[in-house]
Design an enzyme around this catalytic site. Structure first.
Site, PDB file in Angstrom:
ATOM      1  N   LEU A  14      51.455  41.225  25.300  1.00 54.62           N
ATOM      2  CA  LEU A  14      52.366  40.382  24.550  1.00 54.62           C
ATOM      3  C   LEU A  14      51.657  39.589  23.470  1.00 54.62           C
ATOM      4  O   LEU A  14      52.235  39.328  22.426  1.00 54.62           O
ATOM      5  CB  LEU A  14      53.093  39.415  25.491  1.00 54.62           C
ATOM      6  CG  LEU A  14      54.021  40.025  26.526  1.00 54.62           C
ATOM      7  CD1 LEU A  14      54.554  38.940  27.464  1.00 54.62           C
ATOM      8  CD2 LEU A  14      55.168  40.743  25.852  1.00 54.62           C
ATOM      9  N   ALA A  15      50.433  39.151  23.759  1.00 52.37           N
ATOM     10  CA  ALA A  15      49.692  38.346  22.791  1.00 52.37           C
ATOM     11  C   ALA A  15      48.201  38.418  23.109  1.00 52.37           C
ATOM     12  O   ALA A  15      47.808  38.745  24.217  1.00 52.37           O
ATOM     13  CB  ALA A  15      50.167  36.900  22.837  1.00 52.37           C
ATOM     14  N   ASP A  36      50.000  22.561  20.796  1.00 48.78           N
ATOM     15  CA  ASP A  36      49.977  23.756  19.941  1.00 48.78           C
ATOM     16  C   ASP A  36      51.393  24.303  19.759  1.00 48.78           C
ATOM     17  O   ASP A  36      51.675  25.454  20.105  1.00 48.78           O
ATOM     18  CB  ASP A  36      49.065  24.806  20.573  1.00 48.78           C
ATOM     19  CG  ASP A  36      48.704  25.933  19.626  1.00 48.78           C
ATOM     20  OD1 ASP A  36      48.843  25.771  18.400  1.00 48.78           O
ATOM     21  OD2 ASP A  36      48.273  27.004  20.115  1.00 48.78           O
ATOM     22  N   ALA A  41      44.415  36.277  21.995  1.00 46.22           N
ATOM     23  CA  ALA A  41      43.745  35.187  21.290  1.00 46.22           C
ATOM     24  C   ALA A  41      42.266  35.245  21.629  1.00 46.22           C
ATOM     25  O   ALA A  41      41.820  36.173  22.320  1.00 46.22           O
ATOM     26  CB  ALA A  41      44.351  33.849  21.695  1.00 46.22           C
ATOM     27  N   LYS A  94      48.308  35.672  32.002  1.00 49.78           N
ATOM     28  CA  LYS A  94      47.303  35.355  30.991  1.00 49.78           C
ATOM     29  C   LYS A  94      45.940  35.569  31.636  1.00 49.78           C
ATOM     30  O   LYS A  94      45.640  34.982  32.674  1.00 49.78           O
ATOM     31  CB  LYS A  94      47.468  33.905  30.540  1.00 49.78           C
ATOM     32  CG  LYS A  94      46.544  33.475  29.425  1.00 49.78           C
ATOM     33  CD  LYS A  94      46.905  32.050  29.003  1.00 49.78           C
ATOM     34  CE  LYS A  94      46.059  31.560  27.877  1.00 49.78           C
ATOM     35  NZ  LYS A  94      46.454  30.178  27.490  1.00 49.78           N
ATOM     36  N   ILE A 124      40.401  33.409  23.589  1.00 50.19           N
ATOM     37  CA  ILE A 124      40.013  33.177  24.983  1.00 50.19           C
ATOM     38  C   ILE A 124      40.607  34.203  25.940  1.00 50.19           C
ATOM     39  O   ILE A 124      39.989  34.567  26.925  1.00 50.19           O
ATOM     40  CB  ILE A 124      40.405  31.752  25.420  1.00 50.19           C
ATOM     41  CG1 ILE A 124      39.559  30.745  24.634  1.00 50.19           C
ATOM     42  CG2 ILE A 124      40.224  31.549  26.909  1.00 50.19           C
ATOM     43  CD1 ILE A 124      39.931  29.306  24.907  1.00 50.19           C
TER      44      ILE A 124
END
Length: 176
Positions: free
Chosen positions: A1-2, A158, A4, A23, A6
């Site tokens: 899904l995403a 954020d 980044a 995550k 980290i």
């Protein structure tokens, strides 16, 4: 899904059929971040030693503070606790929804939360086409941010469009 720096975020299903988001921390990212922070700290020390004018800005102190924040960011259990605190803060608020943390599937390197169906806050056509009141959502979002800052003293740091979902019922969900 995403993805980044980290970690990465994946959609999954628990054994009980519950849809979740997982995550996962990137392998070895803690060592990379520690090395990068050490380089930054050494540069800050050099700057303070050789450029007296920068001492007033305390570059070493700023890098140490940043390093502390980065190490906290690497611990996904801390993020889970923050989600739970966010939920407590908005308990009873019918305009905000906070996803559930699945603690049995969460650890320092893995965070598992409830999957939320909805629209990105930037998907204005989808929001309108599903008969959601964009103006009311904006008002609710502004009120939620003010509550976070002025009442709770605990805020989502954020809140970019990728981290705000509008559910089909119009409730706002802050994620990540």
């Amino acid at each position: 899904l995403a993805a980044a720096s980290i970690g990465q975020v994946h959609r999954a299903v628990l054994k009980n059929g519950q849809e979740v988001v997982v995550k996962v921390r990137r392998p070895g990212i803690d060592k990379i971040i520690t090395a990068d922070l050490e380089i930054m700290l050494n540069l800050a020390r050099l700057a303070e030693k050789h450029i007296p004018e920068v001492r007033i800005y305390d570059p070493v102190g700023k890098i140490e503070e940043f390093a502390d924040a980065m190490h906290k960011e690497l611990d996904f259990t801390r993020e889970g606790f923050n989600i739970d605190k966010f939920r407590q803060n908005f308990e009873g608020d019918e305009t905000i929804y906070v996803p559930k943390v699945f603690w049995e599937a969460t650890a320092q390197k893995v965070l598992t939360i409830e999957y939320i169906k909805g629209y990105k806050v930037t998907e204005l056509d989808e929001i309108t086409n599903n008969n959601l009141d964009r103006k009311q959502i904006a008002v609710n979002g502004a009120k939620a941010m003010m509550k976070q800052i002025f009442i709770h003293g605990f805020f989502h740091a954020d809140p970019h469009p990728g981290n705000i979902i509008i559910r089909p019922d119009g409730k706002i969900v802050f994620i990540d």
